[in-house]
Design a protein around this motif. Structure first.
Motif, mmCIF file in Angstrom:
data_model
loop_
_atom_site.group_PDB
_atom_site.id
_atom_site.type_symbol
_atom_site.label_atom_id
_atom_site.label_comp_id
_atom_site.label_asym_id
_atom_site.label_seq_id
_atom_site.Cartn_x
_atom_site.Cartn_y
_atom_site.Cartn_z
ATOM 1 N N LEU A 87 -1.158 -15.049 -4.903
ATOM 2 C CA LEU A 87 -0.484 -14.665 -3.664
ATOM 3 C C LEU A 87 0.865 -15.376 -3.533
ATOM 4 C CD1 LEU A 87 -3.368 -14.584 -1.083
ATOM 5 C CD2 LEU A 87 -1.817 -12.721 -1.611
ATOM 6 N N ILE A 88 1.863 -14.623 -3.158
ATOM 7 C CA ILE A 88 3.185 -15.195 -2.920
ATOM 8 C C ILE A 88 3.396 -15.227 -1.421
ATOM 9 C CG2 ILE A 88 5.645 -14.915 -3.345
ATOM 10 C CD1 ILE A 88 4.938 -13.375 -5.868
ATOM 11 N N LEU A 89 3.138 -16.349 -0.810
ATOM 12 C CA LEU A 89 3.247 -16.500 0.629
ATOM 13 C C LEU A 89 3.914 -17.837 0.942
ATOM 14 C CD1 LEU A 89 -0.361 -15.388 1.651
ATOM 15 C CD2 LEU A 89 1.721 -14.081 1.997
ATOM 16 N N GLU A 572 -3.978 -0.965 -6.521
ATOM 17 C CA GLU A 572 -3.481 -2.125 -7.276
ATOM 18 C C GLU A 572 -1.969 -2.279 -7.120
ATOM 19 O OE1 GLU A 572 -3.109 -3.519 -11.970
ATOM 20 O OE2 GLU A 572 -4.382 -1.824 -11.409
ATOM 21 N N LEU A 573 -1.239 -1.175 -7.260
ATOM 22 C CA LEU A 573 0.218 -1.228 -7.128
ATOM 23 C C LEU A 573 0.632 -1.623 -5.711
ATOM 24 C CD1 LEU A 573 1.147 2.025 -9.096
ATOM 25 C CD2 LEU A 573 1.780 -0.305 -9.756
ATOM 26 N N GLY A 574 -0.013 -1.027 -4.714
ATOM 27 C CA GLY A 574 0.367 -1.293 -3.333
ATOM 28 C C GLY A 574 0.077 -2.711 -2.895
ATOM 29 N N GLY A 580 3.973 -9.594 -2.617
ATOM 30 C CA GLY A 580 5.297 -10.075 -2.989
ATOM 31 C C GLY A 580 5.684 -9.893 -4.427
ATOM 32 N N GLU A 581 4.871 -9.191 -5.190
ATOM 33 C CA GLU A 581 5.174 -9.001 -6.608
ATOM 34 C C GLU A 581 6.280 -7.968 -6.760
ATOM 35 O OE1 GLU A 581 2.783 -7.084 -10.310
ATOM 36 O OE2 GLU A 581 1.807 -8.795 -9.338
ATOM 37 N N LYS A 582 7.416 -8.394 -7.303
ATOM 38 C CA LYS A 582 8.569 -7.504 -7.427
ATOM 39 C C LYS A 582 8.337 -6.478 -8.530
ATOM 40 C CE LYS A 582 10.854 -9.872 -4.300
ATOM 41 N NZ LYS A 582 9.837 -10.897 -3.973
ATOM 42 N N ARG A 616 12.064 -6.181 3.262
ATOM 43 C CA ARG A 616 11.759 -7.211 2.253
ATOM 44 C C ARG A 616 11.193 -8.466 2.911
ATOM 45 N NH1 ARG A 616 16.955 -5.716 0.416
ATOM 46 N NH2 ARG A 616 16.885 -4.408 -1.463
ATOM 47 N N ASP A 617 11.800 -8.856 4.017
ATOM 48 C CA ASP A 617 11.340 -10.068 4.708
ATOM 49 C C ASP A 617 9.905 -9.893 5.213
ATOM 50 O OD1 ASP A 617 11.921 -12.729 6.022
ATOM 51 O OD2 ASP A 617 11.464 -11.516 7.790
#
Length: 637
Positions: A87-89, A572-574, A580-582, A616-617
Motif C-alpha cells: 500500500l502506498i499511503l 486487480e487493475l483498479g 497509488g500504483e502508477k 491524483r491527490d
C-alpha cells in the motif's frame, strides 16, 4: 460462397441437403422428444493475480445460463489486488489502513469459507433461476449469426446469400418439427426477431438491404412447410398482411391474450415503418411487463419482434422518452439524498469485453472530494455479456441488492459518497427482459434509455453522464438527460462505447467512423452571462463538444489496459491504481475523473490541469481507497 465461409453461418453440410423430402414433406409437425441437454462442466482456471494461491471457477460470459463473466470467490482476488504490504499511503495513515484492509479480508474470508460449504442463498452463491420466457429453449447459434446480420438498421443490414438463407430456414423448420435437442432449438423469441426483421426489410428498407435473391429463393422453397409448422404469431410476423408470401393467417391474426392484442396492433404499424406515440409505448410496456416466464400471457415472438423492429426503424424522441420514463414510478416516489452534488453514471449495461472498465474506481475518487456519485447497472446483460460494476463489487464482497432508498445512506455518508443500484432491484420490470434480450441478439431501444435512469434525487446540483457509440444517439441521449431536469449533462464516446476515455494516442492512419474516440459533448451551468452578469444559480446553460486529449490534463500517452472479460483482472487493475500504483489504469482513472469534473463545471475543476491534480491527490493520499473500503464494509453490515 466466399462470403459464406467468412461467417459462422457456413454450413457443415451442403445446403441442398436441407431440401430432402423428409424435411419438406407434409409429415407430422408435432414436437418429437428432445435430446437431453448436455452442458460441459465448469473449468477450473487459475487467475493470474493469485496463480500460486488457488484456482478460480471460470464462467462463460456469453450465455445467461452461466450468468456472469469469470467470477471467483471474493477474498482471493481482493487479497492480491490490495496487497497490504505494498500500500502506498501517507505514513500517518498506513498502519490504520492496513488494519482495516486485513479486517475486511478476514471478514470476507469467513463469508467465502461459509459459501463454499453451504448451499445458502447468500450473494456469493449463484442460484438456479427460472428464465423469463414462455419458450425457454435454445438460443440457436445459426439463427444468432443470421440475426446479427439482418436485425439491424437500413444501412447496416447485410442480406444473406442463398446458402446462408437455406441453412437458416432449414434450421427453423427442423426446430419447429421437434427434430433438434432443446439446447439447439430456435426459440420463439429468435423466430419473432428474425421474421419481424425480414418483414420490415421487405416493406421499408432500401434496395441494397432488402431481401437478396438467395433469401427470396429460400423463402419460396420453405414457405409451404413453414406455414404448416410455425406458431400462428410467427406466421403473422412473417407476413402480416398476406402480401409477401401469401396466406390468410397473418391478416386474420389478432393475438391470443390481451397483452398480445396490444402487441399485434403496435406491430402492424411498426412493420410498415411507422412509429408510435409516447402514450402508446408507455401503455404497451406497462401492459406486457414484467415478464413472468412460462406462465406469462405475453408472446416471446411478438415482444421480441416489437423490440428489435422498433430499434431497426430508428426511434423517435417521443418513443425514446417513453422507453426511458415508463417505469419511473415503479417503486413509488424517488428518494431524496441530502447532498451538495450528485452525478448519475450511465454505462452500457452489457459491460466491457476487452478494455479496463474504470467508472467504479472513478466514482470512489470523485466521492472522496465531495462529488457524490451514483452508479447503476446489472450483473449480466446481452449481447456482450462483459464485465460490469456489479460483478466487480460482488467479487469484492460488497452488497449489490440495495434499493434506491437504502443507497441514499451511502451517498449522504461523507466517508463513502457513492453507491451502486442494480436494475434488478430498482426496475424489476425492465430487468425481466434480460433473457428475451439474449435471444433477440441485437440491442433494443431500452439499451439506450436505461443509461439515463433517475433512481435518486438530490437536494443539490445534479448531473448525468451517459455513454454512446453510434453518433445518431448523441443528441437523443442529451435530450433525455435534459428531460431528467438535471443541471449538467455529458455524453461520452469511450472505449467499447463505454464511459472510459483512453490515454492512447490515435494512429494517424486510423479510419474514424462517426465521432472519434474520446469525443465528449454536453451542457453545464453558465455562471457568467454573455453580458458579464453573474448567474450563481446556474440557470443559463452553455453547451460544448470536443475531442479530449490526455496531454491537456498532464497525462502522457500509454497503452490501453486489457481485461478480456476477466472480472478479476479489472479488479486487480483498479485496486492497484487506488493504492497509488502508477501506470495506465491509474492514468485512466485520473483522466476520467478530471474530464467529468471539468466538463460538468464542478467547483475546484476550473481547468484540466487543476482537475487532474485533484484526482491524483485523492488517490495518492489514500482517500479514494478509503472510500472504496468504507463502501464494501458498510454495504455488508
Amino acid at each position: 460462397m466466399e462470403g459464406l465461409h467468412q461467417t459462422n453461418l457456413a454450413p457443415s453440410l451442403l445446403w441442398g441437403e436441407y431440401l430432402s423430402p423428409s424435411l419438406l414433406n407434409e409429415g407430422n409437425c408435432s414436437h418429437r422428444p428432445a435430446m437431453p441437454l448436455h452442458r460441459g462442466e465448469a473449468v477450473r482456471m487459475p487467475c493470474s493475480a493469485v496463480r500460486s494461491v488457488c484456482n478460480f471457477q471460470a464462467m462463460k460470459a456469453n450465455s445467461r445460463n452461466n450468468q456472469l463473466c469469470n467470477i471467483s470467490k471474493p477474498t482471493r482476488a481482493l487479497v492480491q489486488c490490495i496487497n497490504v504490504s505494498n500500500l502506498i499511503l501517507p505514513r500517518s495513515r498506513n498502519h490504520h489502513s492496513c488494519q482495516r484492509i486485513s479486517t475486511l479480508v478476514l471478514s470476507i474470508a469467513e463469508k467465502t469459507s461459509h459459501s463454499e460449504t453451504s448451499d445458502g442463498d447468500d450473494e456469493g452463491h449463484l442460484p438456479t433461476r427460472v428464465k423469463k420466457l414462455q419458450n425457454a429453449v435454445g438460443p440457436n447459434k445459426t439463427l444468432f449469426d443470421a440475426q446479427a446480420r439482418v436485425c439491424t438498421g437500413p444501412t447496416q443490414t447485410r442480406p444473406l446469400d442463398e446458402a446462408q438463407a437455406f441453412k437458416v430456414l432449414g434450421t427453423i423448420l427442423q426446430s419447429a418439427r421437434g427434430e433438434l435437442p432443446d439446447s439447439e432449438k430456435v426459440s420463439h423469441a429468435q423466430m419473432g426477431a428474425y421474421f419481424g426483421a425480414m418483414t420490415l426489410r421487405a416493406n421499408c428498407f432500401p434496395p441494397p438491404t432488402r431481401w437478396s435473391e438467395g433469401e427470396q429463393k429460400a423463402m419460396s422453397t420453405f414457405w409451404p412447410a413453414l406455414y404448416r409448422c410455425l406458431p400462428e404469431e410467427v406466421l403473422f410476423l412473417a407476413d402480416p398482411e398476406g402480401t409477401i408470401m401469401g396466406g390468410s393467417k397473418g391478416p386474420l391474426f389478432s393475438g391470443n391474450s390481451p397483452p398480445d392484442v396490444r402487441l399485434v396492433g403496435a406491430l402492424r404499424e411498426i412493420l410498415v415503418g411507422g412509429h408510435l406515440g409516447h402514450e402508446e409505448v408507455v401503455m404497451l410496456l406497462k401492459r406486457v411487463l414484467p415478464l413472468e416466464g412460462p406462465k406469462s400471457e405475453v408472446s416471446d415472438a411478438l415482444l421480441a419482434a416489437f423490440l428489435i423492429c422498433a430499434r431497426m426503424n430508428g426511434e423517435t424522441d417521443r418513443e425514446l422518452k417513453a422507453y426511458c420514463m415508463a417505469f419511473d414510478d415503479e417503486l413509488g416516489l424517488l428518494p431524496v439524498a441530502k447532498v451538495k452534488s450528485l452525478t448519475h453514471y450511465g454505462e452500457p449495461y452489457d459491460g466491457n469485453t476487452r478494455f479496463f472498465r474504470s467508472s467504479l474506481f472513478v466514482a470512489a475518487v470523485r466521492a472522496s472530494y465531495g462529488e457524490t456519485c451514483l452508479l447503476h447497472g446489472v450483473d449480466w446483460m446481452p449481447p456482450k455479456g462483459g464485465v460490469t460494476e456489479e460483478q466487480v463489487l460482488k467479487l469484492m464482497g460488497a452488497k449489490t441488492t440495495l434499493l434506491p432508498k437504502e443507497a441514499v445512506r451511502f451517498l449522504e455518508d461523507k466517508d463513502v459518497g457513492f453507491a451502486y443500484i442494480s436494475q434488478r432491484e430498482a426496475r424489476p420490470s425492465l430487468y425481466s427482459l434480460v433473457d428475451l434480450r439474449e435471444h433477440i441478439k441485437k440491442r433494443p431501444p431500452i439499451a439506450t434509455t436505461e443509461k439515463v435512469q433517475h433512481y435518486i434525487k438530490a437536494t443539490g446540483r445534479e448531473a448525468m453522464v451517459a455513454s454512446f457509440y453510434h453518433e445518431v444517439y448523441e443528441d437523443p441521449l442529451l435530450m433525455l438527460i435534459r428531460r431528467r431536469g438535471v443541471q449538467a449533462g455529458l455524453v461520452i464516446k469511450g472505449e467499447e462505447g463505454a464511459l472510459s476515455l483512453t490515454t492512447k494516442c490515435r494512429s494517424p492512419a486510423a479510419v474514424v467512423k462517426g465521432k472519434p474516440l474520446n469525443y465528449v459533448a454536453g451542457f453545464r451551468p453558465q455562471h457568467v452571462s454573455s453580458a458579464g452578469i453573474r448567474n450563481p444559480e446556474g440557470v443559463l446553460r452553455e453547451t460544448f463538444a470536443l475531442e479530449v486529449n490526455a496531454k491537456d490534463y498532464g497525462i502522457a500517452p500509454s497503452a490501453t489496459p486489457r481485461v478480456d472479460r476477466s472480472v478479476e483482472k479489472n479488479l486487480e487493475l483498479g485496486m492497484a491504481a487506488l493504492r497509488g500504483e502508477k501506470g495506465p489504469a491509474y492514468d485512466r482513472i485520473v483522466l476520467n475523473a478530471a474530464v467529468t469534473d471539468h466538463s460538468l463545471g464542478c467547483i475546484g475543476a476550473e481547468s484540466p490541469l487543476i482537475a487532474a491534480e485533484r484526482a491524483r491527490d485523492a488517490i495518492d493520499s489514500g482517500r479514494a481507497l478509503n472510500a472504496m473500503l468504507n463502501y464494501i464494509e458498510r454495504s455488508r453490515s
